[in-house]
Scaffold this motif. Structure first.
Motif, mmCIF file in Angstrom:
data_model
loop_
_atom_site.group_PDB
_atom_site.id
_atom_site.type_symbol
_atom_site.label_atom_id
_atom_site.label_comp_id
_atom_site.label_asym_id
_atom_site.label_seq_id
_atom_site.Cartn_x
_atom_site.Cartn_y
_atom_site.Cartn_z
ATOM 1 N N ALA A 76 -51.989 23.463 16.828
ATOM 2 C CA ALA A 76 -50.922 24.123 17.582
ATOM 3 C C ALA A 76 -50.858 23.587 19.001
ATOM 4 O O ALA A 76 -49.776 23.286 19.523
ATOM 5 N N LEU A 87 -45.979 27.344 19.204
ATOM 6 C CA LEU A 87 -46.982 27.694 18.208
ATOM 7 C C LEU A 87 -48.129 28.424 18.898
ATOM 8 O O LEU A 87 -48.446 28.150 20.060
ATOM 9 N N GLU A 89 -51.662 28.231 11.515
ATOM 10 C CA GLU A 89 -50.724 28.241 12.634
ATOM 11 C C GLU A 89 -49.278 28.064 12.173
ATOM 12 O O GLU A 89 -48.360 28.690 12.734
#
Length: 318
Positions: A76, A201, A210
């Motif tokens: 992320a 994210l 994620e």
């Protein structure tokens, strides 16, 4: 503004990343207004230098940007930095393709995703058909997990799967586009409007869960998520993470997988729901172990999986 920005996060997988970039650039159907951003997550093994030499040596510098980072913050984190590079240095993009370094796109894969978004304004996220090099389909389209879904996925026994088929996490993929709750982050294209509405994210996940979290946040805001099988992408599963899901040797699952799973269920199921998901997982594992014992065969799971699950169960999500 770019039509498509492709973001690849590299961590000590320089040659895989170079091969992935080469496949993208060799595809004659790649949207003309596209650019690739490679994020190196502080590999510390010379990856950034190797990738940089490949970019310059192959004359890719007008279509590929390398952005080395000072830390390895995970999937992320790396993709968020890539999106920031696109927005700050390249004028943004209509859509952002998050692509694993252990992937090789087949011709037309990126265009198929971009066209589907153009033709379907209610769809915010699209995923590719993931496959082995020989074309064997991999899991790539999913329902949101539940306690019963966790039980079914771990039990791996026909009657249980039949009984719980409506909760099964893995969805079938046909030759036609199909709606899903979430798609694999190995090849996932996100509409710009979704990023502006949903945000980045969640960097609380180091690796795994994620993309599930991001898709859930988007779906909760009314966006649709679809799988587009015309977008075919070879996924060398586990080559980037060192965690192959099949083969003669399956490595022990790292603690961050358990932490990511725990974070997700604490975030969306809370309290009893998170506990129920754990009990569903453990019950499924119990059924699977019983089957393997009765059939006198090894279970094929990661070593010490149940013990590690129990040991990590006390970890709290941030």
């Amino acid at each position: 503004m770019l039509d498509v920005a492709v973001i690849i996060v590299n961590y000590r997988t320089a040659q895989l990343t170079i091969d992935s970039v080469a496949a993208l650039l060799a595809d004659p159907s790649m949207p003309q207004g596209s650019h690739i951003v490679v994020i190196d997550g502080a590999s510390g093994d010379g990856s950034a230098e190797v990738i940089g030499k490949a970019i310059n040596g192959n004359g890719w510098s007008d279509r590929v940007t390398l952005a080395p980072q000072d830390v390895n913050g995970g999937f992320a984190y790396g993709n968020n930095r890539g999106i920031e590079v696109v927005d700050a240095d390249l004028g943004g993009a209509k859509s952002y393709l998050l692509l694993n370094p252990d992937t090789v796109v087949r011709s037309g894969a990126v265009l198929a995703l971009a066209d589907f978004l153009d033709q379907n304004p209610n769809v915010g996220i699209v995923g590719s058909r993931l496959e082995d090099p020989d074309g064997t389909l991999q899991a790539c389209s999913f329902r949101f997990p539940t306690a019963l879904g966790e039980l079914e996925s771990e039990a791996r026994v026909g009657p249980v799967s039949l009984l719980l088929r409506h909760w099964r996490v893995v969805l079938p993929v046909s030759d036609r586009p199909s709606q899903a709750d979430w798609v694999s982050g190995a090849s996932m294209m996100i509409r710009r409007d979704v990023l502006e509405e949903v945000g980045q994210l969640d960097e609380g996940y180091f690796l795994y869960y994620e993309e599930l979290d991001f898709c859930r946040r988007a779906v909760d805001l009314g966006w649709q998520c679809w799988t587009v099988p015309a977008s075919r992408v070879v996924h060398l599963c586990g080559r980037a993470t060192g965690l192959p899901s099949k083969g003669p040797k399956v490595n022990r699952r790292p603690s961050y997988w358990f932490q990511s799973r725990r974070r997700y269920f604490n975030k969306y199921h809370k309290g009893f729901g998170a506990l129920a998901s754990d009990l569903g997982w453990l019950t499924g594992q119990g059924i699977w172990h019983l089957r393997c014992w009765l059939e006198r065969k090894p279970n094929g799971d990661a070593p010490r999986l149940v013990g590690d699950f129990l040991a990590n169960r006390g970890l709290r999500a941030n």
